[in-house]
Design a protein around this motif. Structure first.
Motif, PDB file in Angstrom:
ATOM      1  N   SER A  75       0.808  -1.159   0.025  1.00 32.27           N
ATOM      2  CA  SER A  75       0.022   0.007  -0.090  1.00 32.27           C
ATOM      3  C   SER A  75       0.894   1.141   0.045  1.00 32.27           C
ATOM      4  CB  SER A  75      -0.800  -0.086   1.179  1.00 32.27           C
ATOM      5  OG  SER A  75      -0.257  -0.210   2.491  1.00 32.27           O
ATOM      6  N   THR A  76       1.795   1.068   0.491  1.00 32.01           N
ATOM      7  CA  THR A  76       2.860   2.230   0.228  1.00 32.01           C
ATOM      8  C   THR A  76       4.274   2.160  -0.207  1.00 32.01           C
ATOM      9  OG1 THR A  76       3.921   1.599   2.506  1.00 32.01           O
ATOM     10  CG2 THR A  76       1.985   2.934   2.911  1.00 32.01           C
ATOM     11  N   ALA A  77       4.092   1.637  -1.393  1.00 34.31           N
ATOM     12  CA  ALA A  77       4.891   1.137  -2.387  1.00 34.31           C
ATOM     13  C   ALA A  77       5.831   2.293  -2.662  1.00 34.31           C
ATOM     14  CB  ALA A  77       4.391   0.275  -3.764  1.00 34.31           C
ATOM     15  N   GLN A  78       7.184   2.235  -2.595  1.00 35.40           N
ATOM     16  CA  GLN A  78       8.001   2.975  -2.858  1.00 35.40           C
ATOM     17  C   GLN A  78       9.462   2.548  -3.055  1.00 35.40           C
ATOM     18  OE1 GLN A  78       9.465   5.730   0.166  1.00 35.40           O
ATOM     19  NE2 GLN A  78       9.551   7.503  -1.093  1.00 35.40           N
ATOM     20  N   THR A  79      10.067   3.032  -4.391  1.00 35.92           N
ATOM     21  CA  THR A  79      11.173   2.539  -4.580  1.00 35.92           C
ATOM     22  C   THR A  79      12.378   2.769  -3.731  1.00 35.92           C
ATOM     23  OG1 THR A  79      11.856   4.160  -6.158  1.00 35.92           O
ATOM     24  CG2 THR A  79      10.648   2.386  -7.006  1.00 35.92           C
ATOM     25  N   THR A  80      13.409   1.766  -3.792  1.00 32.88           N
ATOM     26  CA  THR A  80      14.365   2.079  -2.638  1.00 32.88           C
ATOM     27  C   THR A  80      15.354   3.594  -3.303  1.00 32.88           C
ATOM     28  OG1 THR A  80      14.872  -0.178  -2.590  1.00 32.88           O
ATOM     29  CG2 THR A  80      16.691   1.135  -2.083  1.00 32.88           C
ATOM     30  N   GLU A  81      15.578   3.662  -4.318  1.00 32.72           N
ATOM     31  CA  GLU A  81      16.018   4.960  -4.778  1.00 32.72           C
ATOM     32  C   GLU A  81      15.212   6.136  -4.349  1.00 32.72           C
ATOM     33  OE1 GLU A  81      18.939   5.494  -6.271  1.00 32.72           O
ATOM     34  OE2 GLU A  81      19.473   3.432  -6.060  1.00 32.72           O
ATOM     35  N   ALA A  82      13.760   6.092  -4.674  1.00 39.44           N
ATOM     36  CA  ALA A  82      13.089   7.153  -4.076  1.00 39.44           C
ATOM     37  C   ALA A  82      13.305   7.325  -2.700  1.00 39.44           C
ATOM     38  CB  ALA A  82      11.435   6.888  -4.471  1.00 39.44           C
ATOM     39  N   ALA A  83      13.258   6.311  -1.981  1.00 38.36           N
ATOM     40  CA  ALA A  83      13.227   6.416  -0.410  1.00 38.36           C
ATOM     41  C   ALA A  83      14.602   7.088   0.080  1.00 38.36           C
ATOM     42  CB  ALA A  83      13.280   5.144   0.416  1.00 38.36           C
ATOM     43  N   LYS A  84      15.804   6.880  -0.734  1.00 35.37           N
ATOM     44  CA  LYS A  84      17.230   7.278  -0.676  1.00 35.37           C
ATOM     45  C   LYS A  84      16.990   8.752  -0.914  1.00 35.37           C
ATOM     46  CE  LYS A  84      19.832   3.097  -1.163  1.00 35.37           C
ATOM     47  NZ  LYS A  84      21.018   2.529  -1.975  1.00 35.37           N
ATOM     48  N   THR A  85      16.362   9.128  -1.895  1.00 33.33           N
ATOM     49  CA  THR A  85      16.390  10.606  -2.391  1.00 33.33           C
ATOM     50  C   THR A  85      15.667  11.401  -1.511  1.00 33.33           C
ATOM     51  OG1 THR A  85      16.230   9.910  -4.597  1.00 33.33           O
ATOM     52  CG2 THR A  85      15.678  12.187  -4.091  1.00 33.33           C
ATOM     53  N   ASP A  86      14.429  10.853  -0.935  1.00 27.77           N
ATOM     54  CA  ASP A  86      13.936  11.627   0.174  1.00 27.77           C
ATOM     55  C   ASP A  86      14.549  11.799   1.489  1.00 27.77           C
ATOM     56  OD1 ASP A  86      11.769  11.615  -1.481  1.00 27.77           O
ATOM     57  OD2 ASP A  86      10.603  10.157  -0.514  1.00 27.77           O
ATOM     58  N   GLY A  87      15.283  10.763   1.858  1.00 32.92           N
ATOM     59  CA  GLY A  87      16.108  10.790   3.100  1.00 32.92           C
ATOM     60  C   GLY A  87      17.325  11.931   3.003  1.00 32.92           C
ATOM     61  N   LYS A  88      17.796  12.073   1.750  1.00 33.34           N
ATOM     62  CA  LYS A  88      18.886  12.741   1.553  1.00 33.34           C
ATOM     63  C   LYS A  88      18.422  14.281   1.348  1.00 33.34           C
ATOM     64  CE  LYS A  88      22.047   9.836  -1.319  1.00 33.34           C
ATOM     65  NZ  LYS A  88      22.524   9.589  -2.431  1.00 33.34           N
ATOM     66  N   GLN A  89      17.286  14.394   0.934  1.00 32.68           N
ATOM     67  CA  GLN A  89      16.516  15.779   0.812  1.00 32.68           C
ATOM     68  C   GLN A  89      16.223  16.531   2.328  1.00 32.68           C
ATOM     69  OE1 GLN A  89      16.520  17.719  -1.516  1.00 32.68           O
ATOM     70  NE2 GLN A  89      15.972  19.450  -0.215  1.00 32.68           N
ATOM     71  N   THR A  90      15.831  15.571   3.167  1.00 31.15           N
ATOM     72  CA  THR A  90      15.324  15.905   4.607  1.00 31.15           C
ATOM     73  C   THR A  90      16.652  16.160   5.212  1.00 31.15           C
ATOM     74  OG1 THR A  90      13.400  14.151   4.540  1.00 31.15           O
ATOM     75  CG2 THR A  90      14.427  14.856   6.704  1.00 31.15           C
ATOM     76  N   ALA A  91      17.733  15.278   5.182  1.00 31.83           N
ATOM     77  CA  ALA A  91      18.788  15.682   5.973  1.00 31.83           C
ATOM     78  C   ALA A  91      19.666  17.048   5.468  1.00 31.83           C
ATOM     79  CB  ALA A  91      20.155  14.704   5.632  1.00 31.83           C
ATOM     80  N   ARG A  92      19.612  17.475   4.069  1.00 25.42           N
ATOM     81  CA  ARG A  92      20.132  18.730   3.601  1.00 25.42           C
ATOM     82  C   ARG A  92      19.129  19.849   4.333  1.00 25.42           C
ATOM     83  NH1 ARG A  92      20.897  15.898  -1.275  1.00 25.42           N
ATOM     84  NH2 ARG A  92      18.642  16.236  -2.120  1.00 25.42           N
ATOM     85  N   ASP A  93      17.932  19.562   4.585  1.00 25.33           N
ATOM     86  CA  ASP A  93      17.050  20.722   5.040  1.00 25.33           C
ATOM     87  C   ASP A  93      17.420  20.844   6.519  1.00 25.33           C
ATOM     88  OD1 ASP A  93      15.955  20.980   2.737  1.00 25.33           O
ATOM     89  OD2 ASP A  93      14.006  19.717   3.251  1.00 25.33           O
ATOM     90  N   LEU A  94      17.539  19.691   7.164  1.00 25.21           N
ATOM     91  CA  LEU A  94      17.887  19.987   8.848  1.00 25.21           C
ATOM     92  C   LEU A  94      19.279  20.716   8.746  1.00 25.21           C
ATOM     93  CD1 LEU A  94      16.563  16.466  10.030  1.00 25.21           C
ATOM     94  CD2 LEU A  94      15.543  18.788  10.162  1.00 25.21           C
ATOM     95  N   LEU A  95      20.176  20.198   7.989  1.00 22.63           N
ATOM     96  CA  LEU A  95      21.480  20.809   8.105  1.00 22.63           C
ATOM     97  C   LEU A  95      21.501  22.386   7.803  1.00 22.63           C
ATOM     98  CD1 LEU A  95      24.582  20.184   8.030  1.00 22.63           C
ATOM     99  CD2 LEU A  95      24.647  19.936   5.901  1.00 22.63           C
ATOM    100  N   ASP A  96      20.652  22.606   6.662  1.00 31.58           N
ATOM    101  CA  ASP A  96      20.745  24.243   6.508  1.00 31.58           C
ATOM    102  C   ASP A  96      20.057  24.973   7.728  1.00 31.58           C
ATOM    103  OD1 ASP A  96      21.770  23.776   4.098  1.00 31.58           O
ATOM    104  OD2 ASP A  96      19.674  23.631   3.070  1.00 31.58           O
ATOM    105  N   THR A  97      18.922  24.317   8.291  1.00 31.50           N
ATOM    106  CA  THR A  97      18.607  24.973   9.844  1.00 31.50           C
ATOM    107  C   THR A  97      19.591  24.893  10.766  1.00 31.50           C
ATOM    108  OG1 THR A  97      16.188  24.147   8.833  1.00 31.50           O
ATOM    109  CG2 THR A  97      16.384  24.852  11.200  1.00 31.50           C
ATOM    110  N   ALA A  98      20.141  23.899  10.855  1.00 26.02           N
ATOM    111  CA  ALA A  98      21.272  24.040  12.137  1.00 26.02           C
ATOM    112  C   ALA A  98      22.273  24.857  11.891  1.00 26.02           C
ATOM    113  CB  ALA A  98      21.854  22.570  12.309  1.00 26.02           C
ATOM    114  N   ARG A  99      22.732  24.974  10.424  1.00 30.23           N
ATOM    115  CA  ARG A  99      23.784  26.178  10.112  1.00 30.23           C
ATOM    116  C   ARG A  99      23.063  27.563  10.436  1.00 30.23           C
ATOM    117  NH1 ARG A  99      25.894  23.362   4.537  1.00 30.23           N
ATOM    118  NH2 ARG A  99      27.276  21.950   5.494  1.00 30.23           N
ATOM    119  N   ASP A 100      21.861  27.841  10.175  1.00 30.15           N
ATOM    120  CA  ASP A 100      21.443  29.276  10.379  1.00 30.15           C
ATOM    121  C   ASP A 100      21.275  29.515  11.778  1.00 30.15           C
ATOM    122  OD1 ASP A 100      21.073  29.281   7.472  1.00 30.15           O
ATOM    123  OD2 ASP A 100      18.765  28.765   7.395  1.00 30.15           O
ATOM    124  N   ALA A 101      20.943  28.411  12.405  1.00 28.99           N
ATOM    125  CA  ALA A 101      20.823  28.747  14.105  1.00 28.99           C
ATOM    126  C   ALA A 101      22.129  29.053  14.462  1.00 28.99           C
ATOM    127  CB  ALA A 101      20.132  27.597  14.643  1.00 28.99           C
TER     128      ALA A 101
END
Length: 575
Positions: free
Chosen positions: A19-45
């Motif tokens: 029901s929540t089918a997602q390819t491995t590559e798509a999951a890796k891409t989402d994870g990398k994007q989330t990590a980049r967003d958190l890293l930018d927020t931490a740098r700003d702070a």
């Protein structure tokens, strides 16, 4: 019904991923994007200017007050006294302590005494009275244990090999022999060139050997008045040394020689060496100083003058340790397996299935109808019935719960076990892993001291707890075609229920255990588990674990009614 439950669980374990089918590559891409967003927020702070107002719930005045107290700690007690009169939390604690109920110690002692009396004869106080004044009817609960289960016991029959050790000494015996030596001269061509010596071929049949050469007789001399030399030398002569006189020849010299012979004296070890059932294990030098010794006046040097040999000898005899199991009337013969693996089998293992000894059942438990519970003059009759199917329902639900917990998403299998083995000598006394049906010897250290491996003792304990399934046995060490040491193989699981599902489920599929030497205790695939009919399985071995649970709904209902009446009583008293 249980087969449908098993099939539904197999679908539940797979459908969430669908029901929540997602390819491995798509999951890796989402994870990398989330990590980049958190890293930018931490740098700003981290790069923003320091601003105390950005801290959540920051109170500058409270911070200054704490700093003042740190510099003047004697003010802490004074401020605490001033705050105590108005602090709502402290006031709530004091009010609670002031209004808390107090009990006379004698009342508490009397209550405990009554509780002990009730616990000794509970049916006198729990069966109650029916509405008509008659004693309530009590029905015993169905037995919870069913059967205690079975275990596999093994014994051995066939050829027994007994080993014994032996030693013997091999001294080195040296002897000196003196014999004459006859020396002759001969030439290659004999007296053909006037050498005066016989031809060397004449010595071929005698015990002679060439030991040197010398110049032959000179055929022509040259003399110029100053010097004289041989201008035409004759054929060189060969020196022949013979052990015996040569007929018709005259030796030019007779000498003597000394022969030294040294040979080990094998007489003490002859019995071991001629016995085909004895094997030489080691030979060590036991006499090497001094290395040079005088024998008949002759110095003889040898690196070793005596050895000690160690042998291992075996004797064959017919043996069997199955008499105890054969005489046990409750054990059923299952199969006989060859341990030696040869065409002419020397050692057999016999497998029996025996019932586990029944444990203590304890007192019979009852459920009673017509019980009357009265509080403050208000009485109510509670109707109850024993439920014969409750234990089956609890077992099935527990099996479904374990299926969820033991699902391996990597291999998509259920109830995977772990392979464990233990070794024991065939016809030996010490057995480190008898398992179910045999009492546990207290203390792992004791068994380890007797020669058991720690992991084998732990396997013994797990099998005694009903967590392991016996797969089979294979020979791990043999001698002359006779098995000396065997290795028993088990598949152990996280619970007794998982073991029963594996044992009885494999018979339903069918999916027999593999060869003991290669079995890896794999779990059921989703398709295999969906095909199982749990209603056809015998779970009586685990019913005892749910005996207390069989009373839970009835006791819970009673407790709820009593609690409600107590609350109503105090509510009326408070008015």
């Amino acid at each position: 019904m249980t087969r449908m439950i098993a099939a539904a669980l197999a679908m539940i374990l797979v459908l969430p991923n669908a029901s929540t089918a997602q390819t491995t590559e798509a999951a890796k891409t989402d994870g990398k994007q989330t990590a980049r967003d958190l890293l930018d927020t931490a740098r700003d702070a981290a790069s923003a200017p320091v601003d105390a107002n950005r801290v959540p719930n920051y109170d500058p005045q409270a911070t200054r007050d704490l700093q003042d107290l740190a510099q003047n700690p004697e003010q802490i007690e004074a401020r605490a006294r001033a705050t105590a009169t108005t602090n709502p939390a402290l006031r709530a604690i004091r009010d609670s302590m002031a209004s808390r109920a107090e009990f006379d110690p004698q009342d508490i002692s009397d209550m405990l005494a009554r509780s002990r009396t009730i616990s000794e004869t509970p049916l006198d106080y729990t069966s109650g009275m029916a509405v008509g004044g008659a004693q309530g009817t009590c029905v015993p609960l169905p037995p919870g244990a069913g059967s205690a289960g079975t275990y596999f016991a093994t014994c051995n029959t066939g050829t027994r090999i007994d080993q014994s050790a032996g030693q013997c000494r091999v001294p080195l015996v040296a002897s000196v022999t003196r014999r004459p030596q006859y020396h002759y001269l001969c030439s290659r061509f004999g007296d053909f060139n006037n050498s005066g010596e016989p031809v060397c071929e004449g010595f071929a049949g005698a015990s002679c050997r060439a030991t040197g050469q010398r110049e032959g007789r000179c055929l022509q001399w040259f003399d110029n008045g100053y010097t004289r030399f041989c201008s035409e030398p004759g054929e060189p002569l060969t020196e022949m040394t013979c052990d015996a006189p040569v007929s018709g020849r005259t030796p030019y010299a007779v000498t003597s020689t000394t022969d030294v012979a040294a040979a080990p004296d094998e007489s003490q070890c002859a019995g071991f060496a001629s016995n085909g059932n004895c094997t030489l294990d080691a030979e060590i030098c036991t006499d090497s100083a001094p290395q040079t010794r005088i024998v008949d006046g002759i110095a003889v040097t040898r690196p070793c003058w005596a050895w000690q040999r160690s042998y291992t000898c075996v004797t064959r005899s017919a043996a069997s340790d199955c008499s105890a199991l054969e005489d046990e009337g409750s054990c059923r013969f299952v199969r006989e397996e060859c341990l030696s693996g040869d065409e002419a089998c020397e050692t057999w293992e016999r497998v029996y299935e025996c019932p586990l000894p029944a444990g203590e059942t304890g007192e019979t438990q009852y459920v009673c109808d017509g019980d009357v519970y009265c509080i403050d003059g208000s009485c109510e009759t509670i109707e109850r019935k024993a439920n014969d199917e409750f234990k089956d329902a609890v077992t099935a639900l527990h099996a479904m719960n374990e299926a969820r917990g033991q699902f391996d998403p990597q291999t998509l299998t259920l109830f995977r076990g772990t392979r464990d083995t233990c070794s024991s000598k065939v016809f030996g006394v010490l057995n480190c892993c008898k398992g179910k049906g045999f009492p546990l010897i207290p203390g792992i250290s004791l068994l380890v001291a007797l020669g058991c491996d720690r992991e084998e003792v732990l396997l013994h304990e797990r099998d005694a707890q009903g967590l392991c399934a016996y797969v089979g046995t294979y020979c791990s060490d043999s001698f002359l075609g006779v098995c000396l040491t065997k290795k028993k193989v088990y598949c152990c699981f996280e619970s007794k229920l998982s073991r029963i599902l594996q044992e009885q489920g494999r018979r339903q599929l069918p999916k027999p255990w593999g060869k003991p030497k290669t079995e890896t205790c794999t779990g059921f695939t989703l398709d295999e588990f969906a095909r199982l009919d749990l209603s056809q399985m015998d779970f009586s071995e685990v019913y005892a674990e749910f005996t207390d649970a069989a009373r839970l709904p009835d006791e819970l209902e009673t407790s709820t009614i009593i609690q409600q009446k107590i609350q109503d009583y105090y509510a009326r008293e408070a008015q």
